[in-house]
Design a protein around this motif. Structure first.
Motif, PDB file in Angstrom:
ATOM      1  N   THR A 152       0.823  -1.209   0.000  1.00  0.00           N
ATOM      2  CA  THR A 152       0.000   0.000   0.000  1.00  0.00           C
ATOM      3  C   THR A 152       0.857   1.259   0.000  1.00  0.00           C
ATOM      4  O   THR A 152       0.599   2.203  -0.760  1.00  0.00           O
ATOM      5  CB  THR A 152      -0.940   0.005   1.215  1.00  0.00           C
ATOM      6  N   ARG A 153       1.876   1.301   0.836  1.00  0.00           N
ATOM      7  CA  ARG A 153       2.724   2.487   0.917  1.00  0.00           C
ATOM      8  C   ARG A 153       3.399   2.774  -0.428  1.00  0.00           C
ATOM      9  O   ARG A 153       3.444   3.921  -0.881  1.00  0.00           O
ATOM     10  CB  ARG A 153       3.779   2.301   2.009  1.00  0.00           C
ATOM     11  N   HIS A 154       3.896   1.729  -1.074  1.00  0.00           N
ATOM     12  CA  HIS A 154       4.546   1.893  -2.368  1.00  0.00           C
ATOM     13  C   HIS A 154       3.549   2.372  -3.423  1.00  0.00           C
ATOM     14  O   HIS A 154       3.853   3.234  -4.253  1.00  0.00           O
ATOM     15  CB  HIS A 154       5.182   0.564  -2.782  1.00  0.00           C
ATOM     16  N   THR A 155       2.350   1.829  -3.389  1.00  0.00           N
ATOM     17  CA  THR A 155       1.312   2.237  -4.337  1.00  0.00           C
ATOM     18  C   THR A 155       0.987   3.715  -4.185  1.00  0.00           C
ATOM     19  O   THR A 155       0.841   4.442  -5.184  1.00  0.00           O
ATOM     20  CB  THR A 155       0.048   1.384  -4.140  1.00  0.00           C
ATOM     21  N   VAL A 156       0.886   4.187  -2.957  1.00  0.00           N
ATOM     22  CA  VAL A 156       0.624   5.607  -2.722  1.00  0.00           C
ATOM     23  C   VAL A 156       1.759   6.462  -3.295  1.00  0.00           C
ATOM     24  O   VAL A 156       1.523   7.491  -3.940  1.00  0.00           O
ATOM     25  CB  VAL A 156       0.442   5.882  -1.221  1.00  0.00           C
ATOM     26  N   GLU A 157       2.994   6.040  -3.095  1.00  0.00           N
ATOM     27  CA  GLU A 157       4.135   6.794  -3.622  1.00  0.00           C
ATOM     28  C   GLU A 157       4.070   6.886  -5.144  1.00  0.00           C
ATOM     29  O   GLU A 157       4.302   7.958  -5.727  1.00  0.00           O
ATOM     30  CB  GLU A 157       5.444   6.126  -3.184  1.00  0.00           C
ATOM     31  N   LEU A 158       3.754   5.764  -5.797  1.00  0.00           N
ATOM     32  CA  LEU A 158       3.655   5.776  -7.254  1.00  0.00           C
ATOM     33  C   LEU A 158       2.483   6.639  -7.724  1.00  0.00           C
ATOM     34  O   LEU A 158       2.576   7.327  -8.756  1.00  0.00           O
ATOM     35  CB  LEU A 158       3.489   4.350  -7.776  1.00  0.00           C
ATOM     36  N   ALA A 159       1.396   6.614  -6.979  1.00  0.00           N
ATOM     37  CA  ALA A 159       0.226   7.411  -7.343  1.00  0.00           C
ATOM     38  C   ALA A 159       0.551   8.898  -7.306  1.00  0.00           C
ATOM     39  O   ALA A 159       0.195   9.657  -8.219  1.00  0.00           O
ATOM     40  CB  ALA A 159      -0.937   7.102  -6.402  1.00  0.00           C
ATOM     41  N   LEU A 160       1.244   9.332  -6.270  1.00  0.00           N
ATOM     42  CA  LEU A 160       1.600  10.745  -6.152  1.00  0.00           C
ATOM     43  C   LEU A 160       2.602  11.151  -7.233  1.00  0.00           C
ATOM     44  O   LEU A 160       2.521  12.256  -7.786  1.00  0.00           O
ATOM     45  CB  LEU A 160       2.164  11.019  -4.763  1.00  0.00           C
ATOM     46  N   ALA A 214      -9.624  -1.202   2.455  1.00  0.00           N
ATOM     47  CA  ALA A 214      -8.809  -0.180   3.115  1.00  0.00           C
ATOM     48  C   ALA A 214      -7.639   0.251   2.234  1.00  0.00           C
ATOM     49  O   ALA A 214      -7.269   1.438   2.204  1.00  0.00           O
ATOM     50  CB  ALA A 214      -8.309  -0.710   4.462  1.00  0.00           C
ATOM     51  N   HIS A 215      -7.057  -0.694   1.508  1.00  0.00           N
ATOM     52  CA  HIS A 215      -5.950  -0.382   0.597  1.00  0.00           C
ATOM     53  C   HIS A 215      -6.387   0.625  -0.463  1.00  0.00           C
ATOM     54  O   HIS A 215      -5.736   1.659  -0.670  1.00  0.00           O
ATOM     55  CB  HIS A 215      -5.473  -1.682  -0.062  1.00  0.00           C
ATOM     56  N   PHE A 216      -7.493   0.341  -1.139  1.00  0.00           N
ATOM     57  CA  PHE A 216      -7.951   1.237  -2.202  1.00  0.00           C
ATOM     58  C   PHE A 216      -8.341   2.606  -1.645  1.00  0.00           C
ATOM     59  O   PHE A 216      -8.073   3.643  -2.273  1.00  0.00           O
ATOM     60  CB  PHE A 216      -9.123   0.609  -2.949  1.00  0.00           C
ATOM     61  N   LEU A 217      -8.961   2.636  -0.477  1.00  0.00           N
ATOM     62  CA  LEU A 217      -9.367   3.910   0.109  1.00  0.00           C
ATOM     63  C   LEU A 217      -8.156   4.755   0.487  1.00  0.00           C
ATOM     64  O   LEU A 217      -8.163   5.977   0.315  1.00  0.00           O
ATOM     65  CB  LEU A 217     -10.248   3.664   1.330  1.00  0.00           C
ATOM     66  N   GLU A 218      -7.101   4.103   0.973  1.00  0.00           N
ATOM     67  CA  GLU A 218      -5.895   4.858   1.321  1.00  0.00           C
ATOM     68  C   GLU A 218      -5.270   5.483   0.080  1.00  0.00           C
ATOM     69  O   GLU A 218      -4.832   6.634   0.107  1.00  0.00           O
ATOM     70  CB  GLU A 218      -4.885   3.953   2.039  1.00  0.00           C
ATOM     71  N   VAL A 219      -5.235   4.743  -1.016  1.00  0.00           N
ATOM     72  CA  VAL A 219      -4.690   5.285  -2.259  1.00  0.00           C
ATOM     73  C   VAL A 219      -5.569   6.423  -2.766  1.00  0.00           C
ATOM     74  O   VAL A 219      -5.073   7.485  -3.184  1.00  0.00           O
ATOM     75  CB  VAL A 219      -4.549   4.184  -3.328  1.00  0.00           C
ATOM     76  N   ALA A 220      -6.881   6.241  -2.715  1.00  0.00           N
ATOM     77  CA  ALA A 220      -7.804   7.272  -3.200  1.00  0.00           C
ATOM     78  C   ALA A 220      -7.717   8.541  -2.365  1.00  0.00           C
ATOM     79  O   ALA A 220      -7.843   9.657  -2.891  1.00  0.00           O
ATOM     80  CB  ALA A 220      -9.230   6.730  -3.194  1.00  0.00           C
ATOM     81  N   ASP A 221      -7.485   8.397  -1.067  1.00  0.00           N
ATOM     82  CA  ASP A 221      -7.408   9.563  -0.185  1.00  0.00           C
ATOM     83  C   ASP A 221      -6.094  10.317  -0.331  1.00  0.00           C
ATOM     84  O   ASP A 221      -5.998  11.486   0.039  1.00  0.00           O
ATOM     85  CB  ASP A 221      -7.562   9.123   1.280  1.00  0.00           C
ATOM     86  N   ALA A 222      -5.068   9.662  -0.870  1.00  0.00           N
ATOM     87  CA  ALA A 222      -3.725  10.228  -0.855  1.00  0.00           C
ATOM     88  C   ALA A 222      -3.527  11.358  -1.863  1.00  0.00           C
ATOM     89  O   ALA A 222      -2.723  12.261  -1.641  1.00  0.00           O
ATOM     90  CB  ALA A 222      -2.690   9.132  -1.113  1.00  0.00           C
ATOM     91  N   GLY A 223      -4.223  11.308  -2.978  1.00  0.00           N
ATOM     92  CA  GLY A 223      -4.002  12.291  -4.036  1.00  0.00           C
ATOM     93  C   GLY A 223      -5.303  12.806  -4.608  1.00  0.00           C
ATOM     94  O   GLY A 223      -6.378  12.605  -4.038  1.00  0.00           O
ATOM     95  N   GLY A 224      -5.194  13.452  -5.757  1.00  0.00           N
ATOM     96  CA  GLY A 224      -6.368  14.083  -6.332  1.00  0.00           C
ATOM     97  C   GLY A 224      -6.871  13.474  -7.624  1.00  0.00           C
ATOM     98  O   GLY A 224      -7.839  13.973  -8.209  1.00  0.00           O
ATOM     99  N   LEU A 225      -6.240  12.374  -8.105  1.00  0.00           N
ATOM    100  CA  LEU A 225      -6.627  11.813  -9.395  1.00  0.00           C
ATOM    101  C   LEU A 225      -7.749  10.785  -9.266  1.00  0.00           C
ATOM    102  O   LEU A 225      -7.822  10.050  -8.267  1.00  0.00           O
ATOM    103  CB  LEU A 225      -5.420  11.144 -10.060  1.00  0.00           C
TER     104      LEU A 225
END
Length: 308
Positions: free
Chosen positions: A93-101, A128-139
């Motif tokens: 999850t943490r890595h996915t958020v980094e790539l998303a940003l 929870a994984h998908f929600l964390e990624v969705a909350d992290a950025g604006g896309l």
């Protein structure tokens, strides 16, 4: 009473999307010039969206820096002519958020987020994984449901709950669960994209927004014509076009080799940007490549005759 939703209009990432290969040089380095030339060709021939660093884009074997550079290069090549959707899914999850940003900063229009693979999280952890990624950025985000590869299904009830998040807007559907897909379509406003080329017309007919096609790397006009015929009310022609593509779909997607391997072999035979695959994948042999080229040429010849 259950609310029945119509097809999303307009679709968030277009209708005709290609799951683009990631071109490499013969030495195996990222080929950004080739990526730009391929992206321009795909958009010029009917694609209104490009999905980068997905399954076909060899995301497991490209670095974070390469993924970001690819988004930047393709964005520069296509401008505002097509949506650029960046694959950012990982098992972490943490890595996915980094790539998303990073993808957002590089100019992507949306994100493709696959279910975390190998660890096989239960549905509450998946949600929870998908929600964390969705909350992290604006896309806006497209969920990628491909349980044959990840080992984990994004269950329809989980998708319905995730649809309540304002940035979760779409699904790339490789579930092979027609009933489950229809349940979600009837209960949400999510844009569904067929991720399996043989199902493009079937899913479009029941309300999908379009497709994310691997075969479109070589033949981008084919499935765009399927959707155009269906939208024009010529369902017989749409069905005929879909069936005409089956030999090439089968050769590329059901011949015992990953679609990335067959796609790069065919693109190479057509002298289009592709280059080698990265290990552990191995290139298609000469016989397989010849068969792919024959299937492609027969499809192209049939298209020419139908337009004559």
């Amino acid at each position: 009473m259950t609310t029945v939703h119509d097809r999303p209009s307009p679709p968030p990432f277009g209708r005709a999307l290609c799951a683009m290969v990631t071109p490499f040089t013969e030495s195996g380095a990222l080929d950004l010039d080739g990526a730009q030339r391929l992206a321009d060709r795909l958009v010029s021939r009917g694609c209104d969206g490009l999905v980068l660093s997905g399954t076909t884009g060899e995301s497991p074997t490209t670095t974070d820096a390469e993924k970001t550079a690819l988004v930047t290069a393709v964005r520069e090549a296509v401008g505002d002519r097509a949506a650029v959707v960046a694959g950012v899914g990982t098992a972490d999850t943490r890595h996915t958020v980094e790539l998303a940003l990073a993808a957002e900063k590089a100019g992507a229009d949306g994100l493709l987020v696959v279910a975390p693979y190998y660890s096989r999280p239960p549905q509450d952890a998946l949600e929870a994984h998908f929600l964390e990624v969705a909350d992290a950025g604006g896309l806006p985000i497209a969920l990628y449901d491909i349980p044959a590869r990840t080992g984990t299904r994004i269950e329809p009830d989980t998708v319905v709950r995730l649809a309540e998040h304002p940035r979760i807007v779409a699904v790339k559907d490789c579930s092979y669960d027609l009933l489950g897909t229809q349940k979600v379509l009837s209960r949400t406003g999510l844009a569904y994209y067929a991720g399996c080329d043989e199902q493009i017309l079937a899913l479009y007919a029941i309300g999908a927004a379009g497709y994310v096609s691997t075969v479109a790397n070589a033949a981008p006009e084919v499935f765009r014509a399927v959707l155009d015929a269906f939208d024009a009310g010529d369902t017989r022609r749409a069905a005929g076009l879909q069936r005409r593509a089956i030999p090439l779909i089968e050769a590329m997607m059901a011949a015992g080799l990953p679609g990335t391997v067959t796609t790069k072999a065919l693109l190479g035979a057509l002298d289009l940007p592709a280059g080698p695959v990265r290990a552990p994948l191995r290139p298609a042999d000469r016989e397989m490549t010849a068969g792919l080229l024959t299937a492609y040429e027969e499809l192209a010849a049939g298209a020419d005759q139908s337009q004559a």
